[in-house]
Every structure is written in C-alpha cells, then in structure tokens.
Scaffold this motif. Sequence first.
Motif, PDB file in Angstrom:
ATOM      1  N   LEU A  81       0.822  -1.209   0.000  1.00 51.14           N
ATOM      2  CA  LEU A  81       0.000   0.000   0.000  1.00 51.14           C
ATOM      3  C   LEU A  81       0.855   1.258   0.000  1.00 51.14           C
ATOM      4  N   GLU A  82       2.003   1.230   0.679  1.00 55.58           N
ATOM      5  CA  GLU A  82       2.895   2.392   0.725  1.00 55.58           C
ATOM      6  C   GLU A  82       3.472   2.704  -0.641  1.00 55.58           C
ATOM      7  N   ARG A  83       3.611   1.685  -1.484  1.00 54.07           N
ATOM      8  CA  ARG A  83       4.186   1.900  -2.818  1.00 54.07           C
ATOM      9  C   ARG A  83       3.171   2.474  -3.798  1.00 54.07           C
ATOM     10  N   GLY A  84       2.016   2.870  -3.311  1.00 54.00           N
ATOM     11  CA  GLY A  84       1.050   3.561  -4.144  1.00 54.00           C
ATOM     12  C   GLY A  84      -0.125   2.722  -4.596  1.00 54.00           C
ATOM     13  N   HIS A  85      -0.132   1.430  -4.262  1.00 49.98           N
ATOM     14  CA  HIS A  85      -1.267   0.589  -4.634  1.00 49.98           C
ATOM     15  C   HIS A  85      -2.431   0.857  -3.677  1.00 49.98           C
ATOM     16  N   ALA A  86      -3.630   0.729  -4.183  1.00 44.91           N
ATOM     17  CA  ALA A  86      -4.818   0.959  -3.349  1.00 44.91           C
ATOM     18  C   ALA A  86      -5.819  -0.180  -3.489  1.00 44.91           C
ATOM     19  N   THR A  87      -5.319  -1.348  -3.858  1.00 41.20           N
ATOM     20  CA  THR A  87      -6.202  -2.501  -4.067  1.00 41.20           C
ATOM     21  C   THR A  87      -5.638  -3.725  -3.377  1.00 41.20           C
ATOM     22  N   CYS A  88      -6.490  -4.704  -3.154  1.00 47.14           N
ATOM     23  CA  CYS A  88      -6.065  -5.995  -2.611  1.00 47.14           C
ATOM     24  C   CYS A  88      -5.230  -6.715  -3.666  1.00 47.14           C
TER      25      CYS A  88
END
Length: 454
Positions: A81-88
Amino acid sequence: MVTPLPRFRVRAFGGAARGAPAEIPLAVRRAWQQPALVAAAELEPSVPTHFLCPISLDMMRDPVTAPTGITYDRESVEGWLERGHATCPVTGRPLRLEELVPNHATRRVIQEWCVANRGLGVERVPTPRVPISAFDASELLAAVSAAARRGDGPRCRELVARARALGKESERNRRCFVSASAARTLSSVFCHLAGQRVVPATALEEILAALVVFLPLDEESRRHIASPASLESVVSILSHSEPLARVSAVVVLREIASSSDRQCLEAMSKTTGIYAALVKLLEKPVSPQATKAALVTAYYLVMHTELAASPLVDLGAVRLLLELLVDADKGTTEKALAVLDSLLLTCKGRDEAYAQALAVPVIVKQMQHVSDMATEFAVSALWRLCKNFAADGGGCTAEALQVGAFQKLLLLLQVGCEGVTKERASELLRILNGSRDGAECIDSLDFKALKRPF
C-alpha cells in the motif's frame, strides 16, 4: 588375517607426514556425505500453504486480514500500500490501510506449529505488538501537552518517552504520530518548558530525542525551537549532557539550520555558546552522525552571516577541519570541505589556514577520488588560498605545486568539470604555472608528520 588398506589410504600413509590422518578423495567424500544431506532435507518441515503470505511467499509473522477475506503478513501488505497501490493484491478490490484487521487465530495456529516443530530447528514466531492508531497517537500527544501545561516535568518526560518508543517500534507507528503533528506538539512543549526554567533537563532531553524520531520539522516547529529560551536549552544540552542527548540536540539544530529559514538562522547565530558547542563536537566527537550534523549546522550559519566565521576560526575550527579531512569518510569529507571553503571567504579564515602545515596538502588530496561535491569544494578552497596569497612570495602556490596540484587540475579539466569549478580550476592553473620553475613535485606525503603540535 590382515585386512588390506584401500589404495588411497596406502598412498596417504606413504608420504612424509607419516602420522597424519588419511586423505579422502573428493569423490569418496561426496559419496559419504550424500546420505546425510538427503536425511537433513527429509527432516526439514514443510510449511503449510495457508501459513504463507500471498505477497512475500514467506511464513507470516503478523497476519492481518483484508475486507476481501485474504490474509497477508502485515509488513508485506503495508509495503504494498505504501508503494502507491490501493487494491487488494489478490482480488484487485479497493483496500485501505485502516481496513486491515489482525488475524489472531491464524497467528496462534502458526505459533503452535512452530512450537511443535521446534525439534526440527523451527523458531517460534513472537507475538507482534499491536500498532497504534492515529487516534491513539493524538490522545498520547494531548496528554503530553496537558502535563506540560501543569508544569509536571516527570510526567511529561514519561509520556514523551512512551511516544518515542512507540514511534521507533514500527514505521507505521511513526507515520501515525507524524500525521498527528507530533513534531509541532513536542516543539511547542519544549518551548513552553524551556521558558519555565524550572523543569529538569532530562525532560527536555527526552523531547529532543523524540523530535529526532518524528522529523522533519515544519515551519511552526522550527520557530518554537528557535525561540531564545529554547535555543539556550538546546545549546546547554549540546554542551553539557550525555552523548546520546548531545546527538539529539545537534540533529535538531541541523534540521533547523538546513531549512535556510533566515529568522531561525539569525536567532541561532546570536545564541551564546553555540559556536563553542559545535567546535567541541569536532574536537571530541561522540558519533559520526553528530559530527556530520555539527558540520552542516556550522556551514549554514557561516553562509547566513560572515560574522559566524570569526568565532569558529578563533575556536580552532580550521585546524580541526583539516585534521578531520586526513582520514574522513565520503560524507564527512564533503561536509568538512564545505565548512572550510566557507571559512576561507574571510581574511581571518585564510590567515589561519595559511598558518597550518596541513592546509594545502589536505585540500589537494581531496580534489580527486572522493566525489564531485568534494572536488568542487576542494578546488574552491585552494583557489581562495592561492588567489589571495599569490602576491606574498608564492609560498602557497609553491606548496600546491609540490603536492601535485598542477597535474590534478590538468586531469580534472581533461576529464571534465563545469561552471564555477571549471573557471576556478583554469585560473588556478594560470596562477600555478607562473611558479612552476624549480618547484619539486612530491608524489606522496605523510600527513601525520605534517601535523604541528598544539
């Protein structure tokens, strides 16, 4: 009946080392070791598939479950999530950090499996500490402020120590405190307590140590620490406290100075004892981090006002910088050269450098094989010395020639440099060229032998 020795043992005993153990051929050793390797592999337990994190494929240590029903290791999914992803990662459905829930049942099953396989070398997964929430961080910081308003130094110190420990526990905790404006709260508390002048120094030291964890400081936080009473307390800690507290103090000063906030730099330059405290860290280092922070702070102070150069030179900063440059690492070398170059802007700084036997040899040595930044500052420092002392009989230029400055400058221009460094290197070559007759070039120098007793 005598059993004949195998041929390879006969050859071994026939050598000069008669009583030595027999030499076993490589092929035989491999054949003998193979069963043991196979047995070891068979003894390795197979980690159940549902214990593995779908992201890292390693056994989970702190399993958390997303609303999608997928369980991940906390470190792996938070990093995702920290790397910019916002999905499972598995289902592709939207996922937020706040939605992750600790999966205590899976963690206990993993721990029980580890205990059951302890005899096979499996280590038990420790029970992870539950990370704090943004609400918890805000509540703790509010308690710190309340204790400060009551003038309760011991309680304030206790609460700040707890916040610092939680912040160091995990990056997630630290982010929670940063989002809750920890630096602003702590700097305000420090300013308040410093103004009272009756609070134990240990409370102020603890706040500085916590501020280091929750850097960077915003403008309001810097202004709190840059108040006259706060700066006096920071300098006092920097001068008289234990090494760890001194490191925290100088790191906070570096953070304020490197912001180039003119109001803060002006206040720092007028604080009694700040220059002596910085030079003391160079003379008697407590840690590489503290040394570098002191150099950065001194650099910004001198670049802000030339008035800062005079007390630093009077306190022996030029000599200490030259001695530091003899065997410093890359980061320290760059920062020390930057401070030295800034001190050489003044007549007093140049006079002091010219009186030091180490000055020219050390500066010339750092012109190559360190970094582009070090080369830039070294060329600038040598240019300031040679340009200003070119008319005094050529003592400085002759010394530069003896230690190979001419050849290094030629090579530097051939390899390529730009801007001000190129201009100053070219001007140095013209200055040195006029003194080349009769100058003897020295390939190597014993820098320790050049040090003068003080």
